[in-house]
Design an enzyme around this catalytic site. Sequence first.
Site, PDB file in Angstrom:
ATOM      1  CE1 TYR A  74     -58.633  -0.177   9.057  1.00  0.00           C
ATOM      2  CE2 TYR A  74     -58.381   1.272  10.640  1.00  0.00           C
ATOM      3  CZ  TYR A  74     -58.081   0.847   9.553  1.00  0.00           C
ATOM      4  OH  TYR A  74     -56.801   1.347   8.676  1.00  0.00           O
TER       5      TYR A  74
ATOM      6  CB  SER B  62     -54.398   2.284  11.769  1.00  0.00           C
ATOM      7  OG  SER B  62     -55.352   3.193  12.109  1.00  0.00           O
TER       8      SER B  62
END
Length: 242
Positions: A154, A141
């Site tokens: 995350y 990501s």
Amino acid sequence: MRPEGCALVTGAAGGIGGAIARALAADEWPVGVNYRSDSEGAERVAAEIEGAGGRAAVLSGDLRADDAADALFDSLEERFGPVLVLVNNAGVRADGLSPQLGDEQWAQVIDTNLSAAFRTTRRALAPMLRARFGRIVNVASVVGPRANAGQSNYAASKAGLIGFTKTVAVEVARRGVTVNAVAPGFIETRLTEDVGNGIVDAIPARRVGTPEEVAACVRFLTSREASYVTGTTLTVDGGMSA
């Protein structure tokens, strides 16, 4: 000619994972469609693949469990042969500012997004090295290298995934195995439903991406044409991190 084998996509019940599974099937790979909880979504992806003339197997498994990778690979190998393409796409979010994050929120995200990818990669490498052909793509990501408040767990998992990708790539490059990552920005999936409408203004392309656009990048990285591309991260974010 490439060796006989198959592809495995984790977290493939829909969104980015489903699009990747369909893209690999279009390249004539038999595909293992892994899911944790969305059996209907996984069955739908498999039906779409088979409806287009491909082959697919639906595989249930929570990859946070220590023995899940072995069970998943054993089942798929029995049906389609060795896994020569692995896409580690399974991922979760459990957002919160760092002072408020609990141990469970931290562990859930790290175990799913990073530790599971380690276990599946470890299990996949021996057959790939024997075949002198393998493609591993980790779905990271833009939040890995780029701060996003409220997502320290995350971000840590995705940054770790990028570092893991580079290291494994160097370890296996001589044997015809490539290991790369793709780093999507804001892609229209269930995982990004609650990010807020204003985010589009921060994207130079002035739109969110589609799962199919991420899948196209994965499809390239798993191809013969990408045999000299390894240890890199392909960003798919409409220019947001430029």
